[in-house]
Scaffold this motif. Structure first.
Motif, PDB file in Angstrom:
ATOM      1  N   ALA A 147       0.838  -1.210   0.000  1.00  0.00           N
ATOM      2  CA  ALA A 147       0.000   0.000   0.000  1.00  0.00           C
ATOM      3  C   ALA A 147       0.869   1.254   0.000  1.00  0.00           C
ATOM      4  N   ARG A 148       1.971   1.214   0.745  1.00  0.00           N
ATOM      5  CA  ARG A 148       2.901   2.337   0.770  1.00  0.00           C
ATOM      6  C   ARG A 148       3.484   2.576  -0.623  1.00  0.00           C
ATOM      7  N   LEU A 149       3.847   1.494  -1.306  1.00  0.00           N
ATOM      8  CA  LEU A 149       4.368   1.628  -2.665  1.00  0.00           C
ATOM      9  C   LEU A 149       3.317   2.208  -3.604  1.00  0.00           C
ATOM     10  N   ARG A 150       2.090   1.700  -3.499  1.00  0.00           N
ATOM     11  CA  ARG A 150       1.023   2.183  -4.383  1.00  0.00           C
ATOM     12  C   ARG A 150       0.758   3.674  -4.183  1.00  0.00           C
ATOM     13  N   SER A 151       0.957   4.167  -2.955  1.00  0.00           N
ATOM     14  CA  SER A 151       0.707   5.588  -2.694  1.00  0.00           C
ATOM     15  C   SER A 151       1.753   6.485  -3.366  1.00  0.00           C
ATOM     16  N   LEU A 152       2.890   5.924  -3.749  1.00  0.00           N
ATOM     17  CA  LEU A 152       3.959   6.697  -4.372  1.00  0.00           C
ATOM     18  C   LEU A 152       3.831   6.789  -5.893  1.00  0.00           C
TER      19      LEU A 152
ATOM     20  N   LEU B  17      -5.387 -11.825 -18.424  1.00  0.00           N
ATOM     21  CA  LEU B  17      -4.270 -10.933 -18.673  1.00  0.00           C
ATOM     22  C   LEU B  17      -3.061 -11.605 -18.057  1.00  0.00           C
ATOM     23  N   GLN B  18      -2.032 -11.833 -18.863  1.00  0.00           N
ATOM     24  CA  GLN B  18      -0.826 -12.489 -18.362  1.00  0.00           C
ATOM     25  C   GLN B  18       0.318 -11.485 -18.360  1.00  0.00           C
ATOM     26  N   TYR B  19       1.177 -11.618 -17.338  1.00  0.00           N
ATOM     27  CA  TYR B  19       2.332 -10.749 -17.209  1.00  0.00           C
ATOM     28  C   TYR B  19       3.501 -11.560 -16.689  1.00  0.00           C
ATOM     29  N   GLU B  20       4.701 -11.102 -17.004  1.00  0.00           N
ATOM     30  CA  GLU B  20       5.902 -11.820 -16.587  1.00  0.00           C
ATOM     31  C   GLU B  20       6.341 -11.327 -15.215  1.00  0.00           C
ATOM     32  N   ASP B  21       6.498 -12.274 -14.305  1.00  0.00           N
ATOM     33  CA  ASP B  21       7.026 -11.994 -12.960  1.00  0.00           C
ATOM     34  C   ASP B  21       8.292 -12.830 -12.819  1.00  0.00           C
ATOM     35  N   GLY B  22       9.420 -12.228 -13.176  1.00  0.00           N
ATOM     36  CA  GLY B  22      10.673 -12.984 -13.207  1.00  0.00           C
ATOM     37  C   GLY B  22      10.625 -13.975 -14.355  1.00  0.00           C
ATOM     38  N   ASP B  23      10.825 -15.254 -14.040  1.00  0.00           N
ATOM     39  CA  ASP B  23      10.783 -16.294 -15.068  1.00  0.00           C
ATOM     40  C   ASP B  23       9.399 -16.897 -15.228  1.00  0.00           C
ATOM     41  N   GLU B  24       8.457 -16.501 -14.393  1.00  0.00           N
ATOM     42  CA  GLU B  24       7.116 -17.086 -14.422  1.00  0.00           C
ATOM     43  C   GLU B  24       6.137 -16.179 -15.155  1.00  0.00           C
ATOM     44  N   LEU B  25       5.119 -16.791 -15.715  1.00  0.00           N
ATOM     45  CA  LEU B  25       4.044 -16.068 -16.376  1.00  0.00           C
ATOM     46  C   LEU B  25       2.839 -16.116 -15.443  1.00  0.00           C
ATOM     47  N   ARG B  26       2.477 -14.974 -14.870  1.00  0.00           N
ATOM     48  CA  ARG B  26       1.351 -14.890 -13.926  1.00  0.00           C
ATOM     49  C   ARG B  26       0.096 -14.461 -14.667  1.00  0.00           C
ATOM     50  N   THR B  27      -1.065 -14.718 -14.043  1.00  0.00           N
ATOM     51  CA  THR B  27      -2.333 -14.480 -14.716  1.00  0.00           C
ATOM     52  C   THR B  27      -3.312 -13.740 -13.813  1.00  0.00           C
TER      53      THR B  27
ATOM     54  N   SER C 263      12.810  -0.993  -8.481  1.00  0.00           N
ATOM     55  CA  SER C 263      12.784  -2.412  -8.848  1.00  0.00           C
ATOM     56  C   SER C 263      11.411  -3.042  -8.609  1.00  0.00           C
ATOM     57  N   GLU C 264      10.425  -2.236  -8.247  1.00  0.00           N
ATOM     58  CA  GLU C 264       9.069  -2.735  -8.029  1.00  0.00           C
ATOM     59  C   GLU C 264       8.172  -2.293  -9.179  1.00  0.00           C
ATOM     60  N   ILE C 265       7.243  -3.165  -9.538  1.00  0.00           N
ATOM     61  CA  ILE C 265       6.269  -2.856 -10.577  1.00  0.00           C
ATOM     62  C   ILE C 265       4.876  -3.030  -9.991  1.00  0.00           C
ATOM     63  N   ILE C 266       4.025  -2.056 -10.256  1.00  0.00           N
ATOM     64  CA  ILE C 266       2.638  -2.138  -9.829  1.00  0.00           C
ATOM     65  C   ILE C 266       1.796  -2.253 -11.088  1.00  0.00           C
ATOM     66  N   LEU C 267       1.065  -3.348 -11.189  1.00  0.00           N
ATOM     67  CA  LEU C 267       0.200  -3.595 -12.333  1.00  0.00           C
ATOM     68  C   LEU C 267      -1.239  -3.389 -11.873  1.00  0.00           C
TER      69      LEU C 267
ATOM     70  N   ARG D   2      -1.604  -5.863  -8.811  1.00  0.00           N
ATOM     71  CA  ARG D   2      -0.509  -6.738  -8.412  1.00  0.00           C
ATOM     72  C   ARG D   2       0.726  -5.876  -8.191  1.00  0.00           C
ATOM     73  N   THR D   3       1.520  -6.228  -7.191  1.00  0.00           N
ATOM     74  CA  THR D   3       2.801  -5.581  -6.939  1.00  0.00           C
ATOM     75  C   THR D   3       3.853  -6.675  -6.921  1.00  0.00           C
ATOM     76  N   TYR D   4       4.900  -6.509  -7.700  1.00  0.00           N
ATOM     77  CA  TYR D   4       5.952  -7.525  -7.736  1.00  0.00           C
ATOM     78  C   TYR D   4       7.290  -6.877  -8.065  1.00  0.00           C
ATOM     79  N   GLY D   5       8.361  -7.575  -7.726  1.00  0.00           N
ATOM     80  CA  GLY D   5       9.708  -7.078  -7.965  1.00  0.00           C
ATOM     81  C   GLY D   5      10.208  -7.481  -9.332  1.00  0.00           C
ATOM     82  N   ASP D   6      10.966  -6.579  -9.953  1.00  0.00           N
ATOM     83  CA  ASP D   6      11.561  -6.866 -11.249  1.00  0.00           C
ATOM     84  C   ASP D   6      12.920  -6.171 -11.294  1.00  0.00           C
ATOM     85  N   HIS D   7      13.976  -6.958 -11.318  1.00  0.00           N
ATOM     86  CA  HIS D   7      15.317  -6.395 -11.313  1.00  0.00           C
ATOM     87  C   HIS D   7      15.932  -6.326 -12.705  1.00  0.00           C
ATOM     88  N   SER D   8      15.168  -6.719 -13.727  1.00  0.00           N
ATOM     89  CA  SER D   8      15.712  -6.702 -15.085  1.00  0.00           C
ATOM     90  C   SER D   8      15.639  -5.318 -15.710  1.00  0.00           C
TER      91      SER D   8
END
Length: 171
Positions: free
Chosen positions: A78-83, A145-155, A108-112, A126-132
């Motif tokens: 929630a703190r991240l989303r407020s920024l 809706l699918q999105y990449e979270d590291g090496d995984e494909l989340r839905t 390094s965080e992504i909010i979808l 969704r909130t997840y980390g992405d260092h790429s």
């Protein structure tokens, strides 16, 4: 505050909490042993009583810890989303125009965030980390809706689940 200092502070907090828990457990164990061996009569009943009390305390402690971890995790997201600022976001609309996905970058965080197209109402997040540091890749599939979270494909299922809709209403 820097990320390294914040990480060190959290690690120190966890270490102090673990030390306190160990001290409490040692004192409780010493008291239990003293209670059990206080007299010869009824030792087995006192031992059984202490086992029941210890199990109750363990279950309550585990549940309380799980609730605190969930609350901390939610608060952090929630703190991240407020920024989030609109300048940090990219938007993509589904082919049928029913949904709009907005991906926002915070270091390094992504909010979808997923919005209903007609009302612009937030329906999933969704909130997840992405260092790429690569742009977010979104795939609109039949009913998802699918999105990449590291090496995984989340839905995120379309329409989003009741759980997703409820969480999207929270701050």
């Amino acid at each position: 505050m820097s990320t390294a200092a914040e990480g060190t502070g959290i690690a120190m907090l966890i270490a102090v909490a673990a030390l306190i828990i160990v001290c409490i457990a040692m004192v409780s164990m010493a008291r239990a042993v003293c209670f059990i061996v206080s007299s010869r009569d009824g030792r087995s009943q006192r031992a059984q009583q202490m086992i029941k009390v210890s199990l109750k305390r363990t279950v309550v402690g585990a549940v309380a810890t799980a609730v605190l971890v969930f609350a901390w995790s939610y608060w952090d997201c929630a703190r991240l989303r407020s920024l989030v600022r609109p300048a940090d976001c990219d938007s993509v609309q589904s082919a049928d125009g029913r949904y709009t996905a907005r991906s926002c970058y915070l270091g390094s965080e992504i909010i979808l965030q997923l919005y209903e197209g007609s009302s612009e109402r937030l329906v999933a997040e969704r909130t997840y980390g992405d260092h790429s540091h690569d742009p977010v890749r979104l795939y609109w599939k039949d009913g998802a809706l699918q999105y990449e979270d590291g090496d995984e494909l989340r839905t995120i299922t379309l329409p989003p689940s009741i759980y997703d809709r409820l969480l999207a209403k929270l701050p």
